[in-house]
Design an enzyme around this catalytic site. Structure first.
Site, PDB file in Angstrom:
ATOM      1  CG  ASP A 184     -40.313 -48.811 -37.655  1.00  0.00           C
ATOM      2  OD1 ASP A 184     -39.970 -49.298 -36.802  1.00  0.00           O
ATOM      3  OD2 ASP A 184     -41.515 -48.416 -38.111  1.00  0.00           O
ATOM      4  CD  GLU A 268     -40.242 -46.952 -32.241  1.00  0.00           C
ATOM      5  OE1 GLU A 268     -41.218 -46.401 -31.955  1.00  0.00           O
ATOM      6  OE2 GLU A 268     -40.214 -47.948 -33.092  1.00  0.00           O
ATOM      7  CB  CYS A 324     -50.749 -32.173 -39.686  1.00  0.00           C
ATOM      8  SG  CYS A 324     -51.927 -33.573 -39.197  1.00  0.00           S
ATOM      9  CB  CYS A 340     -53.348 -37.539 -42.151  1.00  0.00           C
ATOM     10  SG  CYS A 340     -53.695 -36.222 -40.868  1.00  0.00           S
ATOM     11  CB  CYS A 343     -52.563 -32.711 -42.994  1.00  0.00           C
ATOM     12  SG  CYS A 343     -51.632 -33.991 -43.205  1.00  0.00           S
ATOM     13  CG  ASP A 350     -44.003 -50.691 -42.112  1.00  0.00           C
ATOM     14  OD1 ASP A 350     -44.563 -50.562 -41.120  1.00  0.00           O
ATOM     15  OD2 ASP A 350     -44.016 -51.766 -42.976  1.00  0.00           O
TER      16      ASP A 350
END
Ligand SMILES: [Zn+2]
Length: 370
Positions: A184, A268, A324, A340, A343, A350
């Site tokens: 990325d 991407e 998750c 998160c 989870c 990144d």
């Protein structure tokens, strides 16, 4: 298999004029062709092909006699270039083709055929321009494809020659989740790998960038039209070229390493034009020149039988928890790390995105099931 070779050219004064004519005429034809395409689409809902445009070229030459001075194949090469730009736009969701500006730091024109390379005498013979001195430091064998003559803002000339060496491309090697990495664009780093590795821009490049700011300021302080301003501008242009060379070297090293160490690489597709409009990202994106890096990955993957996997921009790689799948819509540009809420995994923004890119790409190939 196509390989590109780039050499310095040392044109004589009158050859420089002819090169300038070719550059100007080709830019003119490209912009004319783009305008024709847009108009025909808007007015008739019809998409003009390269063939349609070439058919209109003789008429254009009658209106603009000076176009006759240059190699007509170079002009036709521009309708072909425009065609490729549109293919990229539709296939890669790349930006809509832009009009070419005389202000671009590198100006160029194509020579599709009828040129010769003389290694013995270090000379390249170009249609309408003649024998140009060159430094042919690298020999090659094979069929000459399109060549591109370019001129930098500090008046350095190059020819880049595409050669088909007649060899077949190697077969694609198998890949699995273990032999694939996601890459990325980092916000702070040049690139971030799904393995957790962060790749910074090299120090020498950063130093050059700092120096760039200094030189830019110097130009703006000198009075317009003054000799000192011209001098400062030239120094700035030279540094721009140095940076572009340094960046190229760095990108070559990194792309070769990634291709060597992995069977597949997932990235991407970026809409660079769209992102440049976003003021905060403009610097970061243009600096890291992501698309030229991806181009290097594309052809090196071909050469070595590796696979480049590309996923669309629409996948929310930054916002999904890679563990998750929770969608966190609060991830703005300034969020570097987050936890998160479902989870409880702690994410580096990144690295999480790079892991998701790998995941989406492999899912698209049905290689991992979640
Ligand atoms: Zn989670």
């Amino acid at each position: 298999m196509l390989k590109a070779y780039k050499f310095r050219l040392y044109p004589a004064a009158e050859q420089k004029t002819m090169i300038a004519n070719h550059i100007g005429s080709c830019r003119f034809v490209y912009n004319w062709a783009l305008e024709q395409k847009i108009k025909s689409y808007e007015q008739e809902g019809r998409s003009l092909s390269q063939y349609d445009l070439n058919k209109r070229l003789p008429e254009l030459k009658k209106e603009h006699e000076w176009l006759k001075k240059v190699n007509s194949q170079s002009l036709q090469g521009m309708t072909k270039n425009l065609d490729s730009a549109f293919t990229m736009f539709f296939r890669e969701k790349n930006g809509f083709p832009n009009f070419k500006s005389r202000k671009n730091p590198i100006q160029s024109f194509p020579v599709p055929q009828h040129y010769t390379v003389d290694f013995e005498n270090n000379v390249v013979k170009l249609p309408k321009i003649g024998k140009v001195k060159a430094v042919l430091h690298q020999r090659f064998e094979g069929k000459l494809k399109t060549a591109t003559v370019s001129r930098t803002s500090t008046e350095i000339y190059y020819i880049s020659i595409l050669v088909d060496n007649g060899e077949e491309l190697p077969e694609k090697q198998e890949f699995s989740a273990d032999t694939t990495v996601g890459v990325d664009v980092g916000i702070k780093d040049f690139a971030v790998i799904s393995t957790g590795e962060k790749i910074e821009n090299p120090k020498y490049l950063k130093n050059s960038m700092k120096r760039l700011k200094v030189l830019q300021k110097r130009v703006s302080k000198k009075p317009k039209g003054s000799k000192n301003r011209e001098k400062a501008k030239l120094r700035l242009a030279k540094l721009h070229e140095k940076i572009s060379n340094q960046r190229n070297d760095f990108q070559h090293q990194l792309s070769s390493k990634l291709i060597r160490e992995n069977q597949a690489i997932a990235v991407e597709t970026l809409n660079v034009n769209g992102m440049l409009k976003n003021h905060h990202l403009a610097q970061a994106i243009s600096d890291s020149s992501w698309s030229s890096f991806v181009t290097k990955l594309v052809y090196k993957a071909e050469w070595f039988g590796k696979t480049l996997l590309r996923i669309g921009r629409f996948e929310p790689s930054t916002k999904l928890c890679n563990v998750c799948g929770y969608h966190n819509s609060n991830i703005t540009l300034d969020v570097r790390e987050w936890e998160c809420p479902v989870c409880k995994t702690k994410h580096d923004r990144d690295i999480n995105a790079a892991i998701n890119i790998k995941k989406f790409a492999l899912q698209a190939k049905n290689l991992i099931v979640t």
